[in-house]
Design an enzyme around this catalytic site. Structure first.
Site, PDB file in Angstrom:
ATOM      1  N   GLY A 101       0.818  -1.211  -0.043  1.00 10.13           N
ATOM      2  CA  GLY A 101      -0.023  -0.107  -0.089  1.00 10.13           C
ATOM      3  C   GLY A 101       0.788   1.317  -0.003  1.00 10.13           C
ATOM      4  O   GLY A 101       0.272   2.282   0.530  1.00 10.13           O
ATOM      5  N   ALA A 102       2.188   1.266  -0.538  1.00  9.08           N
ATOM      6  CA  ALA A 102       2.988   2.092  -0.600  1.00  9.08           C
ATOM      7  C   ALA A 102       3.108   3.086  -1.892  1.00  9.08           C
ATOM      8  O   ALA A 102       4.010   3.841  -1.920  1.00  9.08           O
ATOM      9  CB  ALA A 102       4.336   1.814   0.240  1.00  9.08           C
ATOM     10  N   GLY A 103       2.656   2.668  -2.897  1.00 12.21           N
ATOM     11  CA  GLY A 103       2.593   3.310  -4.066  1.00 12.21           C
ATOM     12  C   GLY A 103       3.826   2.644  -5.096  1.00 12.21           C
ATOM     13  O   GLY A 103       3.931   3.160  -6.087  1.00 12.21           O
TER      14      GLY A 103
ATOM     15  N   GLY B 274       2.933  -0.693  -6.175  1.00  9.62           N
ATOM     16  CA  GLY B 274       2.583  -1.737  -6.796  1.00  9.62           C
ATOM     17  C   GLY B 274       2.427  -3.017  -6.412  1.00  9.62           C
ATOM     18  O   GLY B 274       2.308  -4.016  -6.853  1.00  9.62           O
ATOM     19  N   SER B 275       2.645  -2.991  -4.938  1.00 12.64           N
ATOM     20  CA  SER B 275       2.712  -4.419  -4.412  1.00 12.64           C
ATOM     21  C   SER B 275       1.656  -5.498  -4.831  1.00 12.64           C
ATOM     22  O   SER B 275       1.631  -6.593  -5.097  1.00 12.64           O
ATOM     23  CB  SER B 275       2.901  -4.230  -2.797  1.00 12.64           C
ATOM     24  OG  SER B 275       1.782  -3.743  -2.310  1.00 12.64           O
TER      25      SER B 275
ATOM     26  N   ALA C 236       1.840  -6.768  -8.287  1.00 16.61           N
ATOM     27  CA  ALA C 236       2.630  -7.658  -8.288  1.00 16.61           C
ATOM     28  C   ALA C 236       2.404  -8.880  -7.632  1.00 16.61           C
ATOM     29  O   ALA C 236       2.713  -9.911  -8.208  1.00 16.61           O
ATOM     30  CB  ALA C 236       3.828  -7.113  -8.077  1.00 16.61           C
TER      31      ALA C 236
ATOM     32  N   ASP D 250      -1.203  -0.389 -13.304  1.00 17.77           N
ATOM     33  CA  ASP D 250      -0.442  -1.190 -12.278  1.00 17.77           C
ATOM     34  C   ASP D 250      -0.178  -2.644 -12.790  1.00 17.77           C
ATOM     35  O   ASP D 250       0.919  -3.170 -12.708  1.00 17.77           O
ATOM     36  CB  ASP D 250      -0.969  -1.224 -10.714  1.00 17.77           C
ATOM     37  CG  ASP D 250      -1.007  -0.048 -10.193  1.00 17.77           C
ATOM     38  OD1 ASP D 250      -0.880   1.006 -10.862  1.00 17.77           O
ATOM     39  OD2 ASP D 250      -0.912   0.083  -8.951  1.00 17.77           O
TER      40      ASP D 250
END
Ligand code: MEV
Length: 329
Positions: A114-116, A118-119, A122, A164
């Site tokens: 959730g940090a921008g 794209g976790s 991915a 994303d």
């Protein structure tokens, strides 16, 4: 047992506006999520996340169709994360026509949640690839991107773009506008520096906030369109190999995102630290609200400045990753 991995990304330009049909340019970076899938004899799914954020976290679900994950830590972030994994498994089962397939899933990721970066995209992309391969089906990256987008769309309640998931599946720099997704060839060397505040934003909430502003104020709608103009100028600068101009346009893009209310004090501090360190440009990346900024700097100055910026938990250089989803074992 099958392990696949897929890269995270930074947004050079265009997050949020891409949800409303403007173009965006995300770039895959060499930080990956690895998903290992092993078929089980029953129809249950067990997920172990050795993620940076969900260290050692395990959930299991299955059996009845309406069984939900037994989540010990009921934060929206964890629930969303499990929604993405659940969606990836469902899509893989459908693609392989194996509705009752059960799996042991292990997620290892060096992309903070959730940090921008794209976790979730991915994890979904790598998860679909690993689970379909485990069931004997090989999909091409564009098909995986499409299935992964459907998962994001559902989890984000219809407020998601293809940016994303397409970027993570294909790798490199990409351009996404609505359903039109392509890779950008011959991008100049982009010296990315990432600053991470250790936090995260709620993508669904942030996207909904921009939608409300846009519906309420004509000038917010104009701001979204202005981001589209910045992206188009950014694409031209990329084509010309003019990295200085790319940086100036990133600064502009950050200002417009800030006007839409998706920045945060920590993100602004890191952006200003980068600017004062003579970065070519700096902006938040992704949904905002907390998480990461991306700057361009060929020197070590921005990295050093970010390391000394209160509120910046981690700063690192990120290389463009030209590989998208790939099988690891
Ligand atoms: C989130 O990484 C990017 C947003 O533009 C949402 C999306 O494109 O799905 C905010």
């Amino acid at each position: 047992m099958t392990t696949s991995s897929a890269p995270g990304k930074v947004y050079l330009f265009g997050e949020h506006a891409v949800v409303y049909g403007e173009p965006a340019v995300p770039c895959a970076i060499e930080r990956r999520a690895r998903v290992t899938v092993e078929a089980r004899d029953d129809d249950r799914v067990s997920v172990r996340a050795d993620d940076l954020t969900l260290d050692g976290f395990t959930v299991a679900w299955g059996g009845e169709a309406d069984d939900r994950p037994d989540v010990d830590v009921p934060t929206p972030l964890v629930e969303a994360a499990m929604g993405y994994v659940d969606g990836a498994i469902e899509r893989a089962r459908e693609a392989a026509e194996a509705p009752a397939a059960g799996f042991d899933v292990t997620i290892e990721s060096d992309i903070p949640l959730g940090a921008g970066l794209g976790s979730s995209a991915a994890v979904v992309v790598a998860g679909i690839d690993a689970a379909t391969r485990e069931l004997g089906v090989e999909l091409d990256p564009a098909e995986i991107a499409d299935l992964a987008y459907q998962v994001e769309y559902e989890v984000q309640e219809g407020q998601a773009s293809r940016a994303d998931t397409f970027c993570s599946a294909m790798g490199g720099a990409v351009r996404v506008q609505g359903d039109d997704c392509r890779q950008i060839r011959d991008v100049p060397n982009l010296p990315f520096v990432v600053g991470y505040d250790g936090g995260s934003g709620d993508t669904g909430q942030l996207v909904a906030g921009v939608r409300t502003l846009k519906e309420e104020y004509g000038f917010a709608a104009d701001t979204v369109e202005a981001i589209g103009d910045v992206v188009r100028s950014g694409e031209a600068a990329l084509e010309d190999g003019d990295v200085e101009e790319v940086g100036r346009l990133m600064d502009f893009n950050h200002g417009l995102l800030s006007a839409l209310g998706v920045s945060a004090r920590s993100l602004d501090s890191m952006v200003w630290a980068a600017r004062e360190a003579d970065a070519l440009g700096a902006k938040l990346t992704g949904a905002g609200g907390g998480g990461c900024v991306v700057a361009l700097d060929r020197t070590e100055q921005t990295l050093t400045a970010l390391e000394y910026t209160p509120g910046c938990e981690e700063a690192f250089r990120a290389e463009l990753d030209t590989d998208g989803v790939r099988v690891e074992a």
